[in-house]
Every structure is written in structure tokens, then in C-alpha cells.
Design an enzyme around this catalytic site. Structure first.
Site, PDB file in Angstrom:
ATOM      1  N   ASN A   7      41.112  49.713  45.390  1.00  0.00           N
ATOM      2  CA  ASN A   7      41.507  48.459  44.743  1.00  0.00           C
ATOM      3  C   ASN A   7      42.711  47.874  45.492  1.00  0.00           C
ATOM      4  O   ASN A   7      43.776  48.497  45.546  1.00  0.00           O
ATOM      5  CB  ASN A   7      41.856  48.756  43.278  1.00  0.00           C
ATOM      6  N   HIS A  10      47.060  44.939  44.772  1.00  0.00           N
ATOM      7  CA  HIS A  10      48.513  44.882  44.961  1.00  0.00           C
ATOM      8  C   HIS A  10      48.940  44.478  46.368  1.00  0.00           C
ATOM      9  O   HIS A  10      50.114  44.195  46.602  1.00  0.00           O
ATOM     10  CB  HIS A  10      49.162  46.179  44.474  1.00  0.00           C
ATOM     11  N   HIS A  43      40.353  42.594  41.354  1.00  0.00           N
ATOM     12  CA  HIS A  43      40.291  42.106  39.980  1.00  0.00           C
ATOM     13  C   HIS A  43      40.722  40.645  39.972  1.00  0.00           C
ATOM     14  O   HIS A  43      41.889  40.338  40.234  1.00  0.00           O
ATOM     15  CB  HIS A  43      41.228  42.956  39.104  1.00  0.00           C
ATOM     16  N   ARG A  45      41.859  38.176  37.944  1.00  0.00           N
ATOM     17  CA  ARG A  45      42.370  38.034  36.573  1.00  0.00           C
ATOM     18  C   ARG A  45      42.371  36.565  36.154  1.00  0.00           C
ATOM     19  O   ARG A  45      42.494  35.666  36.985  1.00  0.00           O
ATOM     20  CB  ARG A  45      43.799  38.606  36.469  1.00  0.00           C
ATOM     21  N   ARG A  49      47.112  36.266  38.811  1.00  0.00           N
ATOM     22  CA  ARG A  49      48.447  36.722  39.225  1.00  0.00           C
ATOM     23  C   ARG A  49      48.449  37.374  40.619  1.00  0.00           C
ATOM     24  O   ARG A  49      49.481  37.414  41.272  1.00  0.00           O
ATOM     25  CB  ARG A  49      49.035  37.693  38.197  1.00  0.00           C
ATOM     26  N   GLU A  70      36.197  43.332  39.635  1.00  0.00           N
ATOM     27  CA  GLU A  70      36.584  43.609  38.246  1.00  0.00           C
ATOM     28  C   GLU A  70      36.870  42.283  37.581  1.00  0.00           C
ATOM     29  O   GLU A  70      37.550  41.426  38.160  1.00  0.00           O
ATOM     30  CB  GLU A  70      37.847  44.473  38.206  1.00  0.00           C
ATOM     31  N   THR A 101      45.264  46.819  33.268  1.00  0.00           N
ATOM     32  CA  THR A 101      44.241  46.901  32.222  1.00  0.00           C
ATOM     33  C   THR A 101      44.535  48.096  31.298  1.00  0.00           C
ATOM     34  O   THR A 101      44.428  49.241  31.711  1.00  0.00           O
ATOM     35  CB  THR A 101      42.837  47.049  32.864  1.00  0.00           C
ATOM     36  N   GLU A 151      32.457  52.796  33.884  1.00  0.00           N
ATOM     37  CA  GLU A 151      33.639  53.341  34.540  1.00  0.00           C
ATOM     38  C   GLU A 151      34.536  53.877  33.433  1.00  0.00           C
ATOM     39  O   GLU A 151      34.944  53.123  32.543  1.00  0.00           O
ATOM     40  CB  GLU A 151      34.362  52.262  35.364  1.00  0.00           C
ATOM     41  N   HIS A 196      41.665  54.361  37.030  1.00  0.00           N
ATOM     42  CA  HIS A 196      42.904  53.889  36.420  1.00  0.00           C
ATOM     43  C   HIS A 196      43.940  55.012  36.351  1.00  0.00           C
ATOM     44  O   HIS A 196      43.710  56.043  35.733  1.00  0.00           O
ATOM     45  CB  HIS A 196      42.719  53.306  35.015  1.00  0.00           C
TER      46      HIS A 196
HETATM   47  N1  PXP Z   1      39.424  50.500  37.589  1.00  0.00           N
HETATM   48  C1  PXP Z   1      39.623  49.421  36.794  1.00  0.00           C
HETATM   49  C2  PXP Z   1      38.483  48.920  35.973  1.00  0.00           C
HETATM   50  C3  PXP Z   1      40.873  48.762  36.759  1.00  0.00           C
HETATM   51  O1  PXP Z   1      41.053  47.693  35.957  1.00  0.00           O
HETATM   52  C4  PXP Z   1      41.900  49.232  37.604  1.00  0.00           C
HETATM   53  C5  PXP Z   1      43.222  48.512  37.634  1.00  0.00           C
HETATM   54  O2  PXP Z   1      43.055  47.244  38.167  1.00  0.00           O
HETATM   55  C6  PXP Z   1      41.638  50.335  38.427  1.00  0.00           C
HETATM   56  C7  PXP Z   1      40.402  50.965  38.386  1.00  0.00           C
HETATM   57  C8  PXP Z   1      42.657  50.888  39.369  1.00  0.00           C
HETATM   58  O3  PXP Z   1      43.737  51.402  38.665  1.00  0.00           O
HETATM   59  P1  PXP Z   1      45.032  51.899  39.444  1.00  0.00           P
HETATM   60  O4  PXP Z   1      45.592  50.719  40.133  1.00  0.00           O
HETATM   61  O5  PXP Z   1      45.910  52.440  38.365  1.00  0.00           O
HETATM   62  O6  PXP Z   1      44.563  52.958  40.408  1.00  0.00           O
END
Ligand code: PXP
Length: 244
Positions: A7, A10, A43, A45, A49, A70, A101, A151, A196
């Protein structure tokens, strides 16, 4: 082999602090793929953001592995997904003010609306996953609405791991729920993904859960990349989750 979806939200968080186009999300995705990522997750959003609409369109063109979007089930975002046609979509709950999330989606009480969204996404060839807590009723509801995958939200797993420890009642109870929900997912013929809060420490335990198809991991990889570089951070995670 457990797949790794990275992901890269960031990377966009950092870019949005100056809005000068760097660091490039396209370059970041390419580095993750070179390092062995099996898919690139972003994601979009509702508050935009970090990831912007244009990022998703550009990634659709540049990503060579799989693109996983996402998103909430809001009509505005569903329309973007139907237009971009990512390989996968993961439907998540979304609250404007949360930092990330916070919980799984309540599929059980929103079946009609979600079934409609799932059907529309599947119709254009997108593989649809739903982000849920480790709860058998939610797994069964995902199966009823015809999702392809779930998931598991590993946020509680990660929190109890860090704050209470592996031998704590809280951690063991959450692990039990994860195992039960995982078995039910496979029994229902759905793909099992998880994500997550997973990091280079806590991922070691959950990667032993049978039949996990893919982890989606973001924050810990991007945080490590500040010191090691993104390629090494992705390689390290990929190696760790497949050590068995
Ligand atoms: N999976 C989903 C569905 C999420 O919403 C997120 C956070 O955006 C992640 C995985 C990744 O989480 P993390 O950034 O804490 O590894």
C-alpha cells in the site's frame, strides 16, 4: 507462497504536504514491483487526503502486476472504480476524521446496498474483496453478497500483539477469531487476504495461518523505507512473510 500487496498511500501523503509532485507515486509503484510486490494497493479516500483520482488513472497505466483499489461503497468512488477498472477492489468502511481505516465493514446490516455495488464492479471484470473483522457472520454475509474475497482486518491483532503480548488472553482470543473466520472463508470458497497494522515483527505469527492468499501492508513498509530505501523495505517484508 503468500502474496504481498504494498500500500503506497503514504508516499502520496508525503507528496501532498508540498504538492510539488514528489515523491512520485508511479516511481514508487515501479520500485515496489521490482522488489517483488505482487500488487500495488492505493486507497482513494473520499477526502482525497493522499491518493488523488489522477494517481489511480496513472497507476492503471503503469502498474505491471495488479492494481488493488481500496474504497468506500459511496457512489462517487464506485463510479471512479467502474471507469478505471483496477484488477481488484477492496471495499472498506470510511470515516472522514479517522487517521486510518478503523474497523471492518458491517456487511451483515448492509447486504442489499453492498450486493448491488459488488455486482456492478464484478460486471466489468473487477475481483471484489470486502474488508471485515474476524467474524463468522460477516464472512457468511460476504459470501451471500457474492464477493470474491475477504480481507481480514488485522488491526486488533496488531494492537494486542504490541500492547498485551502473544501470551495474553486478548491476543489469543483474537487469534482464535482469525482462525475461525479464515476456515469459514475457505469453506465458502472465498479468497483470504489480510491487512492493517502488520509490521516486520507481528507478521511472523499471522503468516502461519493456513490459506492466506495475500497481505496488504503499507505503513510499516513505508516507514522502514525512510531508512533502508523502498526496494529493501519491500524485499525484507516479502522474505519475512514467506519464511514459514
Ligand atoms: N488493508 C486495508 C483494507 C486498509 O484500509 C489498509 C490501510 O489503508 C491496509 C490494508 C494497510 O494498513 P497499514 O498501512 O496499517 O499496513
Amino acid at each position: 507462497m503468500i502474496k504481498l500487496g504494498v500500500n503506497i498511500d503514504h508516499i502520496a501523503t508525503l507528496r501532498q504536504t508540498r504538492k510539488e509532485g514528489i515523491p512520485s507515486i508511479i516511481e514508487a509503484a515501479a520500485v515496489c514491483e521490482k522488489a517483488g510486490a505482487d500488487s500495488i494497493t492505493v486507497h482513494l479516500r473520499e477526502d482525497r487526503r493522499h491518493i488523488q483520482d489522477l494517481d489511480v488513472y496513472n497507476l492503471r497505466k503503469s502498474v505491471k502486476t495488479k492494481l488493488n483499489l481500496e474504497m468506500s461503497a459511496s457512489e462517487e468512488i464506485v463510479k471512479v472504480a467502474l471507469d478505471v477498472k483496477p484488477d481488484f477492489v477492496c471495499i472498506v468502511p470510511e470515516k472522514r476524521r479517522e487517521l486510518t481505516t478503523e474497523g471492518g465493514l458491517d456487511v451483515k446490516t448492509n447486504k442489499t446496498n453492498l450486493a448491488n455495488v459488488v455486482a456492478r464492479l464484478k460486471k466489468v471484470g473487477i475481483i471484489v474483496s470486502i474488508f471485515i473483522a474476524a467474524d463468522i457472520d460477516q464472512v457468511l454475509s460476504c459470501s451471500e453478497i457474492n464477493a470474491d474475497a475477504i480481507e481480514l482486518h488485522t488491526g486488533k491483532y496488531a494492537k494486542f500483539y504490541k500492547e498485551n503480548g502473544l501470551s495474553s488472553f486478548e491476543f489469543k482470543a483474537e487469534m482464535k477469531k482469525i482462525l475461525k473466520a479464515s476456515r469459514e472463508t475457505i469453506k465458502e470458497g472465498l479468497l483470504l487476504n489480510a491487512g492493517h497494522g502488520l509490521d516486520y515483527d507481528n507478521a511472523k505469527r499471522i503468516c502461519k495461518v493456513a490459506d492466506i492468499n495475500e497481505f496488504n501492508i503499507g505503513f510499516s513498509i513505508i516507514a522502514r523505507a525512510v531508512f533502508t530505501g523502498l526496494e529493501t523495505a519491500v524485499k525484507d517484508m516479502k522474505e519475512l512473510i514467506n519464511k514459514g
